[in-house]
Design a protein around this motif. Structure first.
Motif, PDB file in Angstrom:
ATOM      1  N   HIS A 108       0.835  -1.212   0.000  1.00 53.16           N
ATOM      2  CA  HIS A 108       0.000   0.000   0.000  1.00 53.16           C
ATOM      3  C   HIS A 108       0.868   1.260   0.000  1.00 53.16           C
ATOM      4  CE1 HIS A 108      -3.799   2.085   0.503  1.00 53.16           C
ATOM      5  NE2 HIS A 108      -3.169   2.902   1.319  1.00 53.16           N
ATOM      6  N   GLN A 109       1.999   1.166   0.729  1.00 54.68           N
ATOM      7  CA  GLN A 109       2.873   2.350   0.825  1.00 54.68           C
ATOM      8  C   GLN A 109       3.755   2.519  -0.403  1.00 54.68           C
ATOM      9  OE1 GLN A 109       4.729   1.654   4.601  1.00 54.68           O
ATOM     10  NE2 GLN A 109       2.868   2.164   5.716  1.00 54.68           N
ATOM     11  N   LYS A 110       3.864   1.484  -1.208  1.00 55.15           N
ATOM     12  CA  LYS A 110       4.716   1.568  -2.408  1.00 55.15           C
ATOM     13  C   LYS A 110       3.918   1.083  -3.622  1.00 55.15           C
ATOM     14  CE  LYS A 110       9.073   2.421  -3.699  1.00 55.15           C
ATOM     15  NZ  LYS A 110       9.959   1.563  -4.457  1.00 55.15           N
ATOM     16  N   PRO A 111       2.851   1.808  -3.992  1.00 54.18           N
ATOM     17  CA  PRO A 111       2.050   1.362  -5.144  1.00 54.18           C
ATOM     18  C   PRO A 111       2.814   1.559  -6.448  1.00 54.18           C
ATOM     19  CG  PRO A 111       1.280   3.500  -4.380  1.00 54.18           C
ATOM     20  CD  PRO A 111       2.359   3.069  -3.423  1.00 54.18           C
ATOM     21  N   GLU A 112       2.577   0.673  -7.403  1.00 56.18           N
ATOM     22  CA  GLU A 112       3.240   0.773  -8.712  1.00 56.18           C
ATOM     23  C   GLU A 112       2.180   0.727  -9.803  1.00 56.18           C
ATOM     24  OE1 GLU A 112       7.519  -1.262  -8.290  1.00 56.18           O
ATOM     25  OE2 GLU A 112       5.895  -2.604  -7.787  1.00 56.18           O
ATOM     26  N   ILE A 113       2.302   1.628 -10.787  1.00 56.23           N
ATOM     27  CA  ILE A 113       1.279   1.704 -11.832  1.00 56.23           C
ATOM     28  C   ILE A 113       1.442   0.580 -12.862  1.00 56.23           C
ATOM     29  CG2 ILE A 113       0.773   4.179 -11.649  1.00 56.23           C
ATOM     30  CD1 ILE A 113       2.567   4.568 -14.121  1.00 56.23           C
TER      31      ILE A 113
ATOM     32  N   GLY B  64       2.135  -1.922 -15.608  1.00 54.79           N
ATOM     33  CA  GLY B  64       3.309  -2.179 -16.441  1.00 54.79           C
ATOM     34  C   GLY B  64       4.620  -1.954 -15.714  1.00 54.79           C
ATOM     35  N   LEU B  65       4.586  -1.329 -14.523  1.00 52.54           N
ATOM     36  CA  LEU B  65       5.824  -1.020 -13.789  1.00 52.54           C
ATOM     37  C   LEU B  65       5.772  -1.623 -12.382  1.00 52.54           C
ATOM     38  CD1 LEU B  65       6.142   2.759 -14.803  1.00 52.54           C
ATOM     39  CD2 LEU B  65       7.456   0.847 -15.739  1.00 52.54           C
ATOM     40  N   GLU B  66       5.199  -2.833 -12.280  1.00 55.38           N
ATOM     41  CA  GLU B  66       4.935  -3.411 -10.956  1.00 55.38           C
ATOM     42  C   GLU B  66       6.078  -4.289 -10.468  1.00 55.38           C
ATOM     43  OE1 GLU B  66       3.287  -4.256 -13.763  1.00 55.38           O
ATOM     44  OE2 GLU B  66       1.138  -3.855 -13.632  1.00 55.38           O
ATOM     45  N   SER B  67       7.359  -3.921 -10.793  1.00 55.29           N
ATOM     46  CA  SER B  67       8.465  -4.846 -10.550  1.00 55.29           C
ATOM     47  C   SER B  67       8.675  -5.180  -9.072  1.00 55.29           C
ATOM     48  CB  SER B  67       9.749  -4.294 -11.156  1.00 55.29           C
ATOM     49  OG  SER B  67       9.997  -3.016 -10.641  1.00 55.29           O
ATOM     50  N   GLU B  68       8.612  -4.182  -8.181  1.00 54.19           N
ATOM     51  CA  GLU B  68       8.890  -4.472  -6.764  1.00 54.19           C
ATOM     52  C   GLU B  68       7.760  -5.281  -6.143  1.00 54.19           C
ATOM     53  OE1 GLU B  68      10.378  -1.290  -4.298  1.00 54.19           O
ATOM     54  OE2 GLU B  68      11.353  -0.380  -6.032  1.00 54.19           O
TER      55      GLU B  68
ATOM     56  N   VAL C 231       5.778 -10.651  -4.195  1.00 50.14           N
ATOM     57  CA  VAL C 231       4.813 -11.741  -4.319  1.00 50.14           C
ATOM     58  C   VAL C 231       5.541 -13.043  -4.671  1.00 50.14           C
ATOM     59  CG1 VAL C 231       3.025 -12.592  -5.874  1.00 50.14           C
ATOM     60  CG2 VAL C 231       2.825 -10.297  -4.911  1.00 50.14           C
ATOM     61  N   ALA C 232       6.478 -12.958  -5.623  1.00 49.12           N
ATOM     62  CA  ALA C 232       7.217 -14.157  -6.063  1.00 49.12           C
ATOM     63  C   ALA C 232       8.022 -14.744  -4.900  1.00 49.12           C
ATOM     64  CB  ALA C 232       8.127 -13.805  -7.238  1.00 49.12           C
ATOM     65  N   ASP C 233       8.673 -13.877  -4.121  1.00 51.57           N
ATOM     66  CA  ASP C 233       9.457 -14.343  -2.961  1.00 51.57           C
ATOM     67  C   ASP C 233       8.564 -15.080  -1.977  1.00 51.57           C
ATOM     68  OD1 ASP C 233      11.809 -13.397  -3.809  1.00 51.57           O
ATOM     69  OD2 ASP C 233      11.878 -11.623  -2.506  1.00 51.57           O
ATOM     70  N   HIS C 234       7.385 -14.507  -1.744  1.00 46.64           N
ATOM     71  CA  HIS C 234       6.502 -15.136  -0.761  1.00 46.64           C
ATOM     72  C   HIS C 234       6.019 -16.498  -1.249  1.00 46.64           C
ATOM     73  CE1 HIS C 234       4.195 -15.357   2.841  1.00 46.64           C
ATOM     74  NE2 HIS C 234       3.152 -15.739   2.129  1.00 46.64           N
ATOM     75  N   LEU C 235       5.672 -16.571  -2.539  1.00 42.98           N
ATOM     76  CA  LEU C 235       5.215 -17.862  -3.087  1.00 42.98           C
ATOM     77  C   LEU C 235       6.333 -18.910  -2.983  1.00 42.98           C
ATOM     78  CD1 LEU C 235       3.273 -16.584  -6.234  1.00 42.98           C
ATOM     79  CD2 LEU C 235       2.252 -17.697  -4.242  1.00 42.98           C
ATOM     80  N   ARG C 236       7.591 -18.468  -3.188  1.00 42.15           N
ATOM     81  CA  ARG C 236       8.727 -19.405  -3.066  1.00 42.15           C
ATOM     82  C   ARG C 236       8.845 -19.907  -1.630  1.00 42.15           C
ATOM     83  NH1 ARG C 236      11.557 -15.440  -6.157  1.00 42.15           N
ATOM     84  NH2 ARG C 236      11.341 -16.010  -8.348  1.00 42.15           N
ATOM     85  N   THR C 237       8.680 -19.006  -0.663  1.00 42.18           N
ATOM     86  CA  THR C 237       8.786 -19.458   0.736  1.00 42.18           C
ATOM     87  C   THR C 237       7.652 -20.432   1.076  1.00 42.18           C
ATOM     88  OG1 THR C 237       7.561 -17.570   1.571  1.00 42.18           O
ATOM     89  CG2 THR C 237       9.934 -17.374   1.646  1.00 42.18           C
ATOM     90  N   LEU C 238       6.526 -20.313   0.379  1.00 41.59           N
ATOM     91  CA  LEU C 238       5.425 -21.255   0.629  1.00 41.59           C
ATOM     92  C   LEU C 238       5.671 -22.607  -0.048  1.00 41.59           C
ATOM     93  CD1 LEU C 238       2.223 -19.029   0.174  1.00 41.59           C
ATOM     94  CD2 LEU C 238       3.211 -19.851   2.317  1.00 41.59           C
TER      95      LEU C 238
ATOM     96  N   HIS D 125       7.830 -12.660 -14.701  1.00 40.39           N
ATOM     97  CA  HIS D 125       7.950 -11.894 -15.954  1.00 40.39           C
ATOM     98  C   HIS D 125       7.120 -12.487 -17.087  1.00 40.39           C
ATOM     99  CE1 HIS D 125      11.592 -10.732 -13.660  1.00 40.39           C
ATOM    100  NE2 HIS D 125      11.133  -9.538 -14.006  1.00 40.39           N
ATOM    101  N   ILE D 126       5.889 -12.825 -16.808  1.00 43.77           N
ATOM    102  CA  ILE D 126       4.983 -13.313 -17.852  1.00 43.77           C
ATOM    103  C   ILE D 126       4.106 -12.140 -18.266  1.00 43.77           C
ATOM    104  CG2 ILE D 126       3.249 -15.027 -18.506  1.00 43.77           C
ATOM    105  CD1 ILE D 126       4.203 -16.719 -16.135  1.00 43.77           C
ATOM    106  N   GLY D 127       4.193 -11.753 -19.528  1.00 46.34           N
ATOM    107  CA  GLY D 127       3.394 -10.625 -20.011  1.00 46.34           C
ATOM    108  C   GLY D 127       3.749  -9.347 -19.269  1.00 46.34           C
ATOM    109  N   GLY D 128       5.053  -9.112 -19.073  1.00 45.93           N
ATOM    110  CA  GLY D 128       5.482  -7.968 -18.260  1.00 45.93           C
ATOM    111  C   GLY D 128       5.899  -8.487 -16.896  1.00 45.93           C
TER     112      GLY D 128
END
Ligand SMILES: [Zn+2]
Length: 411
Positions: free
Chosen positions: A50-55, A57-61, A66-73, A80-83
């Motif tokens: 919420h504190q670091k929203p990204e518009i 096409g630019l949602e890299s962080e 999200v990817a890190d959390h899924l890996r820990t699960l 990087h699918i479709g951006g």
């Protein structure tokens, strides 16, 4: 019960009584309540995003978090699918493949960008539900896909993920699910069959002006501005009068551009129009009426060139499958009781259903509430004042998403 139909409810569900079998309901409730993780870390995730929203096409962080959390699960993760799209896959034995979707992006609002659509909450609930289902893996069987889509606000991300080979990395699902936080009271859940969000088409219209015949004077020209303004002022009434006031159709104008400061010759005027409809025949009729009307107006005004029409589909109709939705509604009804409320049809649009990738995949999209109060004016999604209450919104969203998966996969 039609045994040939894989989506028929295991228990009898009628329109008047949405209740599923009570033993089965109690079992699903017990799985959700026993395995729901401590949600503190998802509250933290929500605050962080919420504190670091990204518009769009630019949602890299956001995607990396999200990817890190899924890996820990322990999910198999593709990025990087479709951006910046991310998918996590949990293979958990034979059974249905169920794809749950959330969105990564935030719309450009006052701040200049904030999570005014609540995608931060949608993401937090999908991660929480993924955690719950991983922990409860002995209680169900099948494949779970947690998909985090970029660029929903511009409605480009779902198609971009498909075009980038989503289904070469991920199995084609048997069922597609999505949920969105809205201004219902926090803790409430709402689903319904049939159309839930409109189809939206964009038409970029260019009205070209031009000189009178044989005139060399730039001031003496056919100015496209009055013609364009006339078209803008008439467009919605004109379409409604011909299609009928009862049909759901809106023709909005999103802006207006004509001319360059300092140049008294206005070459053209651009009008971006947005047409929202529910029925396929009304959509076709509305698009044709608008084009015909503009052509007639151009001829009457006598401008030298035909107008140009640039069509694009922003989003198809989002229409929930009757059978999968009835089953999910029954599960919600039994778990949430009086907090399972009727879903209202809204004139918003979504590219969610494009994630079927043209395959015949039934889908159900529902809403969960985030408003801390029912009093006074409640800021809607995309308002700069939109602010869901973190709890009980998060717990209800996590439970709803997990329940919907378990309703088709609990063993
Ligand atoms: Zn949204």
């Amino acid at each position: 019960m039609n045994v040939l139909d894989p989506w028929s409810p295991q228990q009898s569900i009628s329109a008047s009584n949405l209740s599923a079998d009570s033993t089965e309901s109690a079992r699903l409730a017990s799985i959700v309540n026993s395995y729901r993780p401590n949600l503190t870390k998802y509250e933290e995730f929500y605050r962080q995003v919420h504190q670091k929203p990204e518009i769009s096409g630019l949602e890299s962080e956001t995607a990396a978090l999200v990817a890190d959390h899924l890996r820990t699960l322990g999910f198999e993760v593709h990025t990087h699918i479709g951006g910046e799209g991310v998918v996590g896959i949990l293979h958990n034995g034979p059974g249905k493949t169920i794809l749950n979707r959330a969105e990564l992006d935030a719309p450009p609002i006052l701040e200049p960008v904030m999570h005014a659509c609540g995608h931060d909450m949608n993401m937090a609930t999908l991660l929480g539900a993924s955690n719950l289902l991983k922990a409860a893996s002995r209680e169900w069987s099948g494949t779970l896909i947690a998909l985090f889509q970029p660029d929903e606000e511009e409605t480009g991300g779902a198609q971009a993920m498909i075009d980038d080979g989503l289904y070469s990395k991920v199995p084609i699902p048997d069922l597609l699910l999505g949920q969105h936080v809205v201004t219902l009271h926090a803790g409430q859940i709402a689903a319904k069959s049939g159309p839930v969000l409109v189809a939206a088409d964009s038409i970029n219209v260019r009205i070209t002006g031009g000189p009178y015949e044989n005139s060399l004077n730039p001031q003496i020209c056919l100015d496209p501005i009055p013609l364009a303004m006339h078209i803008i002022s008439e467009r919605d009434d004109y379409v409604h009068e011909r299609i009928g006031a009862d049909e759901d159709v809106t023709v909005a104008c999103w802006g207006f551009h004509a001319g360059v400061p300092g140049n008294d010759y206005v070459a053209y005027a651009d009008i971006p129009l947005d047409v929202k409809t529910v029925k396929a025949d009304v959509r076709k009729q509305a698009l044709r009426l608008i084009e015909d009307k503009i052509k007639v107006e151009r001829r009457t005004a006598g401008t030298p060139k035909e107008p140009q029409f640039n069509y694009s589909v922003r989003a198809p109709l989002t229409e929930n499958n009757d059978k999968t939705t009835a089953r999910i509604q029954a599960a919600f009804h039994d778990y949430f009781g009086s907090d399972s409320v009727p879903m209202r049809f809204t004139r918003a649009c979504e590219d969610f259903s494009l994630l079927t990738g043209g395959h015949n995949v039934p889908h159900t999209y529902w809403n969960f509430g985030g408003s801390p109060t029912t009093d006074g004016e409640i800021p809607t999604n995309h308002s700069p004042f939109f602010a869901p209450a973190i709890e009980p919104t998060l717990e209800a969203g996590v439970s709803a998403m997990a329940l919907a998966v378990l309703a088709f996969s609990a063993s």
